[in-house]
Design a protein around this motif. Structure first.
Motif, PDB file in Angstrom:
ATOM      1  N   MET A 154       0.709  -1.209   0.016  1.00 18.97           N
ATOM      2  CA  MET A 154      -0.060  -0.090  -0.073  1.00 18.97           C
ATOM      3  C   MET A 154       0.927   1.142  -0.210  1.00 18.97           C
ATOM      4  N   SER A 155       0.535   2.206  -0.846  1.00 12.60           N
ATOM      5  CA  SER A 155       1.224   3.321  -0.657  1.00 12.60           C
ATOM      6  C   SER A 155       0.273   4.518  -0.204  1.00 12.60           C
ATOM      7  N   VAL A 156       0.998   5.516   0.501  1.00 13.55           N
ATOM      8  CA  VAL A 156       0.071   6.648   1.149  1.00 13.55           C
ATOM      9  C   VAL A 156       0.854   7.806   0.599  1.00 13.55           C
ATOM     10  N   ILE A 157      -0.048   8.899   0.115  1.00 10.10           N
ATOM     11  CA  ILE A 157       0.407  10.072  -0.556  1.00 10.10           C
ATOM     12  C   ILE A 157      -0.420  11.226   0.229  1.00 10.10           C
ATOM     13  N   ILE A 158       0.712  12.411   0.476  1.00 11.34           N
ATOM     14  CA  ILE A 158       0.104  13.460   1.352  1.00 11.34           C
ATOM     15  C   ILE A 158       0.788  14.726   0.669  1.00 11.34           C
ATOM     16  N   PRO A 159      -0.131  15.486   0.051  1.00 12.66           N
ATOM     17  CA  PRO A 159       0.209  16.804  -0.520  1.00 12.66           C
ATOM     18  C   PRO A 159       0.242  17.581   0.887  1.00 12.66           C
ATOM     19  N   THR A 160       1.169  18.407   0.518  1.00 11.85           N
ATOM     20  CA  THR A 160       1.600  19.628   1.729  1.00 11.85           C
ATOM     21  C   THR A 160       1.741  21.159   1.324  1.00 11.85           C
ATOM     22  N   LEU A 161       1.397  21.817   2.184  1.00  9.49           N
ATOM     23  CA  LEU A 161       1.958  23.023   1.923  1.00  9.49           C
ATOM     24  C   LEU A 161       2.069  23.918   3.422  1.00  9.49           C
ATOM     25  N   ASN A 162       3.010  24.168   3.683  1.00 11.29           N
ATOM     26  CA  ASN A 162       3.448  24.884   4.992  1.00 11.29           C
ATOM     27  C   ASN A 162       2.669  24.150   6.155  1.00 11.29           C
ATOM     28  N   ALA A 163       3.027  22.751   6.320  1.00 13.18           N
ATOM     29  CA  ALA A 163       2.488  21.889   7.146  1.00 13.18           C
ATOM     30  C   ALA A 163       3.534  21.312   8.361  1.00 13.18           C
ATOM     31  N   GLY A 164       4.378  22.388   8.568  1.00 10.54           N
ATOM     32  CA  GLY A 164       5.481  22.077   9.528  1.00 10.54           C
ATOM     33  C   GLY A 164       4.680  21.820  11.048  1.00 10.54           C
ATOM     34  N   ALA A 165       3.598  22.223  11.399  1.00 11.39           N
ATOM     35  CA  ALA A 165       3.055  22.365  12.750  1.00 11.39           C
ATOM     36  C   ALA A 165       2.279  20.807  12.847  1.00 11.39           C
ATOM     37  N   MET A 166       2.104  20.347  11.819  1.00  8.00           N
ATOM     38  CA  MET A 166       1.544  18.791  11.767  1.00  8.00           C
ATOM     39  C   MET A 166       2.107  17.578  11.226  1.00  8.00           C
ATOM     40  N   ILE A 167       3.044  17.898  10.292  1.00  9.99           N
ATOM     41  CA  ILE A 167       3.333  16.696   9.148  1.00  9.99           C
ATOM     42  C   ILE A 167       4.145  15.683  10.363  1.00  9.99           C
ATOM     43  N   ASP A 168       5.005  15.935  11.049  1.00 15.84           N
ATOM     44  CA  ASP A 168       5.502  14.845  12.162  1.00 15.84           C
ATOM     45  C   ASP A 168       4.680  14.159  12.909  1.00 15.84           C
ATOM     46  N   GLY A 169       3.526  14.650  13.093  1.00 16.92           N
ATOM     47  CA  GLY A 169       2.421  13.869  14.065  1.00 16.92           C
ATOM     48  C   GLY A 169       1.596  12.880  12.975  1.00 16.92           C
ATOM     49  N   LEU A 170       1.706  13.412  11.849  1.00 20.21           N
ATOM     50  CA  LEU A 170       0.706  12.642  10.918  1.00 20.21           C
ATOM     51  C   LEU A 170       1.803  11.561  10.397  1.00 20.21           C
TER      52      LEU A 170
END
Length: 293
Positions: free
Chosen positions: A1-17
């Motif tokens: 399975m692949s997981v894809i996450i588009p981001t823009l200025n996600a510094g506050a949440m990307i580590d948790g996700l």
């Protein structure tokens, strides 16, 4: 399975996700973050704390909801591909396991999950999530389109998984498309005989407290895109469903004694409606102009 996450200025949440994804009972074969040239430390966090995550960087002006997702989908390798938004946090460690479970039926092309409100969600937003994402799972086929209209297509790439073979069979997401790419491909799936599943046990925490201006702009873009895609949607109307949601939410707010919130939500819906109508009218005007050239 692949997981894809588009981001823009996600510094506050990307580590948790990303950390939450690594705790899942099903370990993704790959996680891909596609970042639209963030101004913050999103890329630095991914590289430093999650070096096993594949990071793709695109120019911000090149992002669109359909084209960017399609671009990364075709770079992924999993037979099942799960899209998450940067602000959607799996509620528990079974999210991925539960969102892929319906694929045991070979006719299922798309599975989308349930969105639960954040702790800071306004009362109206909390009720709207409850209205839109019910606790009962559902399966949709072409036979449901006539009865349910646009609700048969109401998938969401906030948390949704796709069967690769089905995705490629219908041509993938359009490019460009500014919003509702999930709804449009869902409609194509149903019209070509595939099945869609709403899996209520696959849950993420996700909600927004939008301003009136943000609601107007979001619904304007939806009005434009849904009008442009009215053929694949069978000319289903969005406003009728909006009235049903308004009625349900207002009743629940008044039942809870949220008088001021009910008044605010009514104004909020006016901005939603006027944004949608302007988008519809502008799209029709542009279509007539294009046909006359």
């Amino acid at each position: 399975m692949s997981v894809i996450i588009p981001t823009l200025n996600a510094g506050a949440m990307i580590d948790g996700l990303l950390s939450a994804l690594k705790r899942q009972t099903i370990t993704p074969a790959e996680i891909i973050v596609v970042d639209s040239s963030s101004d913050d430390d999103t890329q630095a966090i991914v590289r430093a704390k999650h070096p096993d995550v594949r990071l793709l960087v695109i120019d911000r002006k090149d992002f669109n909801h359909g084209g960017t997702r399609d671009y990364v989908f075709r770079k992924s390798s999993g037979e099942f591909v799960c899209f998450l938004t940067q602000d959607a946090l799996p509620k528990n460690n079974e999210f991925l396991e539960r969102i892929v479970k319906p694929f045991s039926d070979e006719h299922v092309a798309l599975v989308y999950g349930r969105q639960l409100p954040r702790a800071d969600a306004r009362p109206a937003e909390r009720i709207v999530r409850r209205y839109t994402y019910r606790p009962q799972s559902r399966t949709f086929t072409q036979a449901d389109v006539k009865r349910l209209g646009i609700n048969a297509f109401r998938a969401s790439d906030v948390c949704a998984a796709y069967r690769r073979s089905a995705y490629l069979e219908v041509g993938g997401f359009e490019n460009p498309v500014l919003t509702n790419e999930d709804m449009f491909i869902a409609a194509r799936f149903l019209r070509t005989g595939w099945t869609i599943v709403y899996e209520a046990d696959a849950q993420v925490i996700h909600s927004h407290n939008f301003t009136f201006k943000q609601q107007f702009n979001r619904n304007y873009i939806q009005g434009v895109e849904i009008t442009k895609h009215s053929d694949i949607l069978g000319n289903a109307k969005l406003t009728g469903e909006g009235f049903s949601m308004l009625t349900y939410t207002m009743k629940e707010l008044l039942k809870e004694g949220e008088i001021m919130e009910a008044a605010r939500f009514f104004v909020d819906c006016i901005f939603r409606y006027t944004g949608n109508r302007k988008g519809v009218l502008d799209a029709k005007r542009a279509a007539r102009k294009s046909a006359g050239q």
